[in-house]
Enzyme design. Sequence first.
Site, short mmCIF file in Angstrom:
data_model
loop_
_atom_site.label_atom_id
_atom_site.label_comp_id
_atom_site.label_asym_id
_atom_site.label_seq_id
_atom_site.Cartn_x
_atom_site.Cartn_y
_atom_site.Cartn_z
N ARG A 1 0.59 -1.25 -0.13
CA ARG A 1 0.03 0.02 -0.05
C ARG A 1 1.01 1.08 -0.11
NH1 ARG A 1 -3.51 -1.29 4.39
NH2 ARG A 1 -4.96 -2.08 2.59
N ASN B 1 0.01 -0.68 13.21
CA ASN B 1 0.43 -1.96 12.51
C ASN B 1 1.60 -2.58 13.26
OD1 ASN B 1 -1.13 -1.41 10.13
ND2 ASN B 1 -0.29 0.45 10.44
N ASP C 1 -6.40 -9.46 12.53
CA ASP C 1 -5.89 -10.19 11.48
C ASP C 1 -4.87 -11.15 11.89
OD1 ASP C 1 -7.01 -8.30 9.84
OD2 ASP C 1 -5.68 -6.83 9.92
N GLU D 1 -4.57 -13.90 9.11
CA GLU D 1 -3.89 -13.38 8.13
C GLU D 1 -2.15 -13.34 8.29
OE1 GLU D 1 -3.07 -9.07 5.35
OE2 GLU D 1 -4.67 -9.33 6.98
#
Length: 178
Positions: free
Chosen positions: A23, A87, A120, A123
């Site tokens: 990103r 993050n 997540d 993930e």
Amino acid sequence: MEFPKEGEFITIKSYKHDGSLHRTWRDTMVLKTTEHALIGCNDHTLVIESDGRRWKTREPALVYFHKHYWFNIVTMIRQKGTSYYCNMASPFLIDEEGAKYIDYDLDVKVFPDGEKRLLDVDEYEEHGKKWDYPDEIDLILKDHIKILVEWINEEKGPFSEGYVDLWYDRYKQLTGKK
């Protein structure tokens, strides 16, 4: 490469463990840099996903990166209160293309009421198998989640009471916004 100066704009790029671009955030205004840290602000900033999809952020957000911590912190300034999206990621680096880091999937979200959620996990496990995350990275990330939660609980750094007012006010001064 010199760190960008206050008022300059940089691009932020996140990558995945395999080196693929994840990103890109365009035009983040730098509010402060030190030898180890960077604070910036995104406000209706263009974001480009790895698949080419484009969108703009909906609200102002302060970003915090540090060279010694395996997380970065996005402080989202919303009408209903401040929330945080953290993050779990490699420490950032700066080069001629901007600020860069590796995103390790796990995220901690802090809601305006103080509730914390680890996001997540599936993930992270999936990508860990796919890209063979080293055990060392797994241990570092787990340690740094603990550090991040301590920061949240102790209202340290970006979680401190005056952080948002100080840095968002500085952004408004630099841009002439009210």
